[in-house]
Motif scaffolding. Structure first.
Motif, PDB file in Angstrom:
ATOM      1  N   HIS A   1      -6.259   0.754  -2.117  1.00 27.27           N
ATOM      2  CA  HIS A   1      -4.970   0.091  -2.320  1.00 27.27           C
ATOM      3  C   HIS A   1      -3.808   1.082  -2.327  1.00 27.27           C
ATOM      4  O   HIS A   1      -2.840   0.920  -1.585  1.00 27.27           O
ATOM      5  CB  HIS A   1      -4.987  -0.697  -3.643  1.00 27.27           C
ATOM      6  N   LYS A   2      -3.896   2.120  -3.164  1.00 27.52           N
ATOM      7  CA  LYS A   2      -2.771   3.039  -3.295  1.00 27.52           C
ATOM      8  C   LYS A   2      -3.244   4.483  -3.435  1.00 27.52           C
ATOM      9  O   LYS A   2      -4.326   4.742  -3.957  1.00 27.52           O
ATOM     10  CB  LYS A   2      -1.923   2.680  -4.526  1.00 27.52           C
TER      11      LYS A   2
ATOM     12  N   LYS B   1       0.846  -1.196   0.000  1.00 30.71           N
ATOM     13  CA  LYS B   1       0.000   0.000   0.000  1.00 30.71           C
ATOM     14  C   LYS B   1       0.880   1.244   0.000  1.00 30.71           C
ATOM     15  O   LYS B   1       1.452   1.602   1.017  1.00 30.71           O
ATOM     16  CB  LYS B   1      -0.946  -0.015   1.204  1.00 30.71           C
TER      17      LYS B   1
END
Length: 396
Positions: free
Chosen positions: A243-244, A193
């Protein structure tokens, strides 16, 4: 006298017909009040009294060659240290700032090719931006660029940025300089992440001092499925940025600090328009934070590298690459609620990771901010930095 059932029915039908006729008349007449004959002729519309939905959109959006929100791009090579060089990755240029007559840019730099995740060796480079650092370059003319040197390096072992720091953006504010950038903590896995860090300097050439902790992290929801290092396997996908958080861009706006960013979702899919990528914004009263994500997130349906600028009290944006609204120019009067203003034209696609020149007076025209800047391209398997320019603009 009592009305019969049949007479009531006739009366209702009569009213409905009148209503439809009035609506049709309004639809036919209203565009005449708003649209010049010259525009209609330029758009090739035959009959203004019978407009299709497509013609109405063309009039509303200004689908004519001289629309002030419409442009296309030229991309060319530059000279000096940040151009093509076999074996070295140079990509993701920041905005270009001008200080005492000198232009500065910050960019992602790494060495050697990438091998992906399937090598079994955690020390091998995964992506072109893996095992990377942020470098600074300067120029007096925007064509010949010289490296200043390392700006922000990877953190010490165990730090949140010990694997990679990349995709920088810069903001000059009140005599100081602020870099925001993506970070990765080792090991680099599919399910890692990414976060956003910040570094501060008193000079555009540094030295840069990092904040001890990230200023932005992915949303804390979503649930992976099983233990396989596979980012597409999820029990629950979570928010658009579960997630990111990528491609940060910091703007001073409405006496606050708006941190625009690209979100990637756990279990990302390919949907209408390609990858499931959207932008968000986090807002702070103080430049170092804390940054709070807007309740309106996500604020776009598309886009890859964040590219935004000030215009008429709002924020304009160029969305490229991903999603159903990719390759569009958009504008939000409040910096959050974006509307499509144009689709980017021409055979040359928009520049990758456009770094805008912040010293340009962006109020001159909607696209003045895009007059020139830096971007990156690929050659023989290596990323390198190039220059973009726009043309076919109105009133630049």
């Amino acid at each position: 006298m009592k009305a019969t059932k049949s007479s009531l029915t006739f009366f209702m039908v009569f009213l409905a017909l009148c209503s439809c006729q009035e609506k049709d008349k309004k639809d036919a007449v209203e565009p005449q009040k708003k649209v010049s004959k010259q525009l209609v002729k330029q758009l090739g519309i035959t009959n203004i009294d019978s407009l299709s939905s497509a013609s109405k959109r063309a009039i509303e959006m200004g689908y004519d060659a001289n629309a002030e929100w419409w442009t296309k791009f030229r991309i060319s090579d530059i000279k000096g240290d940040i151009g093509f060089e076999e074996g070295i990755v140079k990509r993701d240029p920041s905005a270009v700032i001008q200080v005492d007559g000198t232009y500065y840019v910050y960019y992602t730099k790494s060495y050697g090719k990438a091998y992906g995740f399937k090598t079994g060796d955690p020390n091998k480079k995964v992506f072109p931006w893996d095992l990377s650092e942020i470098w600074c370059a300067k120029s007096t003319d925007g064509f010949m660029w010289y490296d200043v040197g390392l700006a922000v390096g990877r953190g010490s072992k165990g730090a949140y940025d010990d694997r990679a720091v990349f995709t920088p953006e810069v903001l000059a504010h009140n005599g100081k300089y602020y870099l925001v950038y993506q970070t990765v903590k080792a090991p680099y896995l599919n399910r890692v992440k990414n976060q956003v860090g910040m570094a501060i300097a008193d000079s555009p050439e540094g030295p840069w001092k990092k904040l001890a902790t990230p200023i932005l992290s992915p949303s804390d929801n979503g649930k992976w499925l099983g233990n396989e290092d596979n980012r597409f396997l999820v029990e629950e996908k979570g928010d658009f940025d579960s997630h990111k958080v990528h491609d940060p861009c910091l703007m001073h706006y409405k006496n606050k600090f708006y941190l625009y960013y690209k979100g990637e979702r756990m279990g990302e899919e390919h949907t209408l328009g390609g990858r499931e990528i959207k932008w968000g914004v986090a807002i702070a009263d103080h430049i170092e934070g804390p940054y709070k994500k807007s309740p309106y997130n996500p604020i776009t349906n598309s886009g890859h590298e964040v590219c935004v600028w000030h215009y008429q009290g709002g924020i304009a944006a160029m969305l490229t690459s991903d999603g159903p609204e990719n390759n569009t120019i958009q504008w939000a009067a409040d910096g959050i609620n974006f509307d499509i203003k144009s689709h980017i034209g021409g055979r040359t696609k928009p520049p990758h990771a456009a770094g805008l020149v912040r010293s340009i007076q962006t109020e001159k025209a909607p696209l003045a901010a895009l007059k020139w800047g830096l971007c990156f391209d690929h050659k023989n398997g290596w990323d390198y930095i190039r220059r973009f320019e726009t043309y076919v603009q109105k009133a630049l």
